[in-house]
Design a protein around this motif. Structure first.
Motif, PDB file in Angstrom:
ATOM      1  N   MET A   1      30.832  93.829   3.262  1.00 11.84           N
ATOM      2  CA  MET A   1      29.984  94.854   2.650  1.00 11.84           C
ATOM      3  C   MET A   1      28.517  94.427   2.789  1.00 11.84           C
ATOM      4  SD  MET A   1      30.310  97.806   0.968  1.00 11.84           S
ATOM      5  CE  MET A   1      31.882  97.811   0.108  1.00 11.84           C
ATOM      6  N   ASN A   2      27.671  95.389   3.125  1.00  8.33           N
ATOM      7  CA  ASN A   2      26.248  95.136   3.300  1.00  8.33           C
ATOM      8  C   ASN A   2      25.483  95.783   2.142  1.00  8.33           C
ATOM      9  OD1 ASN A   2      23.706  94.605   4.286  1.00  8.33           O
ATOM     10  ND2 ASN A   2      23.732  96.263   5.776  1.00  8.33           N
ATOM     11  N   TYR A   3      24.929  94.951   1.267  1.00  4.41           N
ATOM     12  CA  TYR A   3      24.208  95.428   0.089  1.00  4.41           C
ATOM     13  C   TYR A   3      22.703  95.282   0.304  1.00  4.41           C
ATOM     14  CZ  TYR A   3      28.777  94.365  -2.051  1.00  4.41           C
ATOM     15  OH  TYR A   3      30.113  94.279  -2.347  1.00  4.41           O
ATOM     16  N   ILE A   4      21.948  96.260  -0.164  1.00  2.82           N
ATOM     17  CA  ILE A   4      20.494  96.140  -0.219  1.00  2.82           C
ATOM     18  C   ILE A   4      20.051  96.331  -1.661  1.00  2.82           C
ATOM     19  CG2 ILE A   4      18.325  97.325   0.304  1.00  2.82           C
ATOM     20  CD1 ILE A   4      19.142  97.624   3.114  1.00  2.82           C
ATOM     21  N   ILE A   5      19.217  95.425  -2.128  1.00  2.00           N
ATOM     22  CA  ILE A   5      18.616  95.523  -3.460  1.00  2.00           C
ATOM     23  C   ILE A   5      17.116  95.673  -3.261  1.00  2.00           C
ATOM     24  CG2 ILE A   5      18.188  94.366  -5.656  1.00  2.00           C
ATOM     25  CD1 ILE A   5      20.833  92.865  -5.242  1.00  2.00           C
ATOM     26  N   ASP A  23      31.658  89.211  -4.906  1.00  2.00           N
ATOM     27  CA  ASP A  23      31.789  89.380  -3.458  1.00  2.00           C
ATOM     28  C   ASP A  23      31.106  88.213  -2.746  1.00  2.00           C
ATOM     29  OD1 ASP A  23      32.053  90.169  -0.855  1.00  2.00           O
ATOM     30  OD2 ASP A  23      31.121  92.139  -1.101  1.00  2.00           O
ATOM     31  N   PRO A  24      31.765  87.069  -2.685  1.00  2.00           N
ATOM     32  CA  PRO A  24      31.152  85.865  -2.099  1.00  2.00           C
ATOM     33  C   PRO A  24      30.783  86.019  -0.631  1.00  2.00           C
ATOM     34  CG  PRO A  24      33.115  85.310  -3.372  1.00  2.00           C
ATOM     35  CD  PRO A  24      33.099  86.792  -3.232  1.00  2.00           C
ATOM     36  N   GLN A  25      31.446  86.927   0.095  1.00  2.00           N
ATOM     37  CA  GLN A  25      31.212  87.058   1.528  1.00  2.00           C
ATOM     38  C   GLN A  25      30.252  88.196   1.887  1.00  2.00           C
ATOM     39  OE1 GLN A  25      32.468  84.631   3.293  1.00  2.00           O
ATOM     40  NE2 GLN A  25      33.475  83.895   1.423  1.00  2.00           N
ATOM     41  N   GLY A  26      29.894  89.014   0.954  1.00  2.00           N
ATOM     42  CA  GLY A  26      29.040  90.162   1.257  1.00  2.00           C
ATOM     43  C   GLY A  26      27.637  89.748   1.672  1.00  2.00           C
ATOM     44  N   GLU A  27      27.004  90.596   2.471  1.00  2.00           N
ATOM     45  CA  GLU A  27      25.616  90.372   2.870  1.00  2.00           C
ATOM     46  C   GLU A  27      24.699  91.042   1.853  1.00  2.00           C
ATOM     47  OE1 GLU A  27      24.818  91.553   6.841  1.00  2.00           O
ATOM     48  OE2 GLU A  27      26.577  90.525   7.683  1.00  2.00           O
ATOM     49  N   ASN A  69      22.690  82.627  -1.416  1.00  2.00           N
ATOM     50  CA  ASN A  69      22.743  83.062  -0.019  1.00  2.00           C
ATOM     51  C   ASN A  69      22.214  84.486   0.136  1.00  2.00           C
ATOM     52  OD1 ASN A  69      23.246  82.870   2.732  1.00  2.00           O
ATOM     53  ND2 ASN A  69      25.365  83.585   2.535  1.00  2.00           N
ATOM     54  N   LEU A  70      21.001  84.703  -0.330  1.00  2.00           N
ATOM     55  CA  LEU A  70      20.352  86.008  -0.250  1.00  2.00           C
ATOM     56  C   LEU A  70      19.389  86.033   0.941  1.00  2.00           C
ATOM     57  CD1 LEU A  70      19.325  86.405  -4.013  1.00  2.00           C
ATOM     58  CD2 LEU A  70      21.457  87.176  -2.938  1.00  2.00           C
ATOM     59  N   ASP A  71      19.281  87.181   1.554  1.00  2.00           N
ATOM     60  CA  ASP A  71      18.270  87.387   2.593  1.00  2.00           C
ATOM     61  C   ASP A  71      17.097  88.101   1.932  1.00  2.00           C
ATOM     62  OD1 ASP A  71      16.870  87.667   4.932  1.00  2.00           O
ATOM     63  OD2 ASP A  71      18.092  89.327   5.695  1.00  2.00           O
ATOM     64  N   ILE A  72      16.097  87.336   1.461  1.00  2.00           N
ATOM     65  CA  ILE A  72      14.993  87.887   0.674  1.00  2.00           C
ATOM     66  C   ILE A  72      13.784  88.127   1.572  1.00  2.00           C
ATOM     67  CG2 ILE A  72      13.512  87.585  -1.334  1.00  2.00           C
ATOM     68  CD1 ILE A  72      15.542  85.657  -2.483  1.00  2.00           C
ATOM     69  N   HIS A  73      13.243  89.337   1.494  1.00  2.00           N
ATOM     70  CA  HIS A  73      12.039  89.698   2.247  1.00  2.00           C
ATOM     71  C   HIS A  73      10.923  89.970   1.247  1.00  2.00           C
ATOM     72  CE1 HIS A  73      14.146  90.502   6.195  1.00  2.00           C
ATOM     73  NE2 HIS A  73      15.170  90.472   5.341  1.00  2.00           N
ATOM     74  N   TYR A  74       9.942  89.073   1.198  1.00  2.00           N
ATOM     75  CA  TYR A  74       8.814  89.228   0.273  1.00  2.00           C
ATOM     76  C   TYR A  74       7.713  90.079   0.908  1.00  2.00           C
ATOM     77  CZ  TYR A  74      10.987  85.446  -2.397  1.00  2.00           C
ATOM     78  OH  TYR A  74      11.863  84.685  -3.119  1.00  2.00           O
ATOM     79  N   ARG A  75       6.842  90.643   0.051  1.00  2.00           N
ATOM     80  CA  ARG A  75       5.686  91.439   0.468  1.00  2.00           C
ATOM     81  C   ARG A  75       6.100  92.618   1.338  1.00  2.00           C
ATOM     82  NH1 ARG A  75       1.100  86.793   1.828  1.00  2.00           N
ATOM     83  NH2 ARG A  75       1.686  85.359   0.160  1.00  2.00           N
ATOM     84  N   VAL A  76       7.220  93.212   1.004  1.00  2.00           N
ATOM     85  CA  VAL A  76       7.735  94.360   1.748  1.00  2.00           C
ATOM     86  C   VAL A  76       7.585  95.616   0.889  1.00  2.00           C
ATOM     87  CG1 VAL A  76       9.789  95.446   2.720  1.00  2.00           C
ATOM     88  CG2 VAL A  76       9.356  93.018   3.127  1.00  2.00           C
TER      89      VAL A  76
END
Length: 422
Positions: A1-5, A23-27, A69-76
């Motif tokens: 599962m691909n989640y966006i916050i 969901d340990p494996q989710g993106e 294990n988050l893919d965090i994008h700052y200043r977006v």
């Protein structure tokens, strides 16, 4: 599962942690306009007051965030949502796909459209960058004007006064903290703040901020001039809904959600200060923008995004603050709403009040209690100097069960042990 916050404050952080737990494996991709990792906006005034260090504002360590294990994008800056394509667009042109999306963009401080509002010493206090800039200007003996009588305004006034500055608070309404207190409690707090050197002007509005290159004074609509080196505007906040106005989302004041924190668009959820959730006391959608509500909404939204249907029972207003040793807590409805006397709403509202040994400026001797009732149901309270009662009163409000007259009398008398609820 691909989640966006979308958002990195209370609702966003607790949603990310909740998702990772189930969901340990989710993106999980986090898009945030902030420059910094998650921090507590509630504590920025304590940082200004010198009560805490800057590093104590942050909610999680670098190591704790790494474990998520988050893919965090700052200043977006998010600029749009495409429900059909399930995509989120940004100002830089980047596009992010999602299976489930949480909007947790929070709210922004209201600016004033008056002459001088763009001068460099005029601030709002919503972000860490604001607090950092204000802190550089703090110096004993300097003067500050705070515009607004809400919680952020008074906490800012407290912080600057504690640092030795001369502080004037300009309030357009008839009493301070009108969203948190009733008038009788507000009067007692006003006396307490004035006794500690904070100047408060009620029923006053700002006409202009004076100065050519730097702030020199403020001019009130009545013509009065107040000299100052610094201005902080605390005139409330607006939910950050602008990026989603053309997305098809149902938006009132904030983004409307159901009991699962779902929006009207499939696979899109909202939580925190941007979301209008069910207020179970007023029985209508409402934004109760307080930290505990945002964290609970974030956790609940995460469960639903991961397919674990969980009902969010609703929110209520609740605030707690300490000014120069005087502790104030309020919860639920603090003033009975104006309503028609009809068959559908026949239960009468009433307020019971009591106080003990009010003596200024000694905070230890200053106590006050207001209880707000609708029929036999407790709907809200205001406490000055009774912090130990807040938990019991909050629980009684949340159960929404009718209370017998004996129980009501015991509560009004301040008894701690209540064995009979009905």
């Amino acid at each position: 599962m691909n989640y966006i916050i979308i958002g990195n404050s209370a609702a966003g952080l607790f949603a990310a942690e909740g998702l990772r737990k189930v969901d340990p494996q989710g993106e999980i991709t986090v898009l945030t306009a902030d420059y910094y990792p998650p921090y507590s906006r509630c504590l920025t005034t304590y940082y200004l007051a010198g009560d805490i260090r800057e590093e104590q504002l942050f909610l999680r360590t670098t190591e704790e965030l790494a474990k998520l294990n988050l893919d965090i994008h700052y200043r977006v800056r998010v600029t749009g949502l495409d429900p059909e394509g399930q995509k989120v667009s940004t100002a830089s042109g980047e596009v992010f796909d999602y299976d489930r999306c949480l909007i947790a963009t929070g709210a922004s401080a209201v600016r004033l459209d008056i002459p001088g509002a763009a001068l460099p010493e005029v601030f709002t206090l919503r972000h860490l960058e604001n607090a950092q800039a204000i802190k550089k200007m703090i110096k004993p003996g300097r003067k500050a004007v705070i515009i607004g009588g809400g919680l952020v305004s008074l906490k800012s006034a407290y912080a600057l006064r504690k640092q030795g500055m001369e502080v004037h608070v300009i309030v357009s309404s008839g009493y301070i903290l009108s969203q948190m207190l009733n008038s009788s409690a507000a009067e007692r707090l006003e006396e307490h703040l004035k006794a500690h050197g904070i100047h408060i002007s009620l029923n006053s509005d700002i006409a202009a901020i004076k100065g050519k290159e730097h702030v020199e004074a403020v001019e009130l609509k009545c013509g009065r001039i107040v000299d100052t080196n610094l201005v902080i505007i605390g005139k409330g906040v607006q939910p950050n809904v602008e990026p989603f106005l053309n997305s098809g989302l149902k938006i009132n004041h904030g983004i409307l959600v159901n009991e699962y924190l779902e929006t009207n668009i499939p696979h899109v959820y909202a939580a925190g200060d941007v979301a209008e959730t069910w207020d179970f006391l007023r029985e209508c959608p409402r934004i109760n923008a307080v930290w505990p509500n945002a964290t609970e909404q974030g956790r609940t939204a995460a469960l639903n995004m991961a397919g674990r249907k969980t009902i969010y029972k609703g929110s209520m207003a609740m605030n707690s603050v300490d000014f120069f040793g005087l502790r104030i807590i309020s919860g639920g409805v603090v003033t009975p709403p104006a309503h028609k006397k009809d068959i559908e709403d026949a239960l009468p509202w009433k307020v019971t009040e009591g106080q003990e040994s009010w003596s200024k400026p000694s905070a230890k001797a200053s106590t006050h209690q207001s209880l707000i009732w609708k029929g036999n149901y407790l709907k809200g309270y205001v406490l000055i100097g009774y912090p130990e009662r807040a938990g019991l009163l909050t629980a009684m409000i949340q159960t929404q069960e009718p209370l017998a007259p004996e129980v009501q009398r015991n509560i009004e008398a301040g008894k701690r042990k209540i064995t009979r609820l009905r």
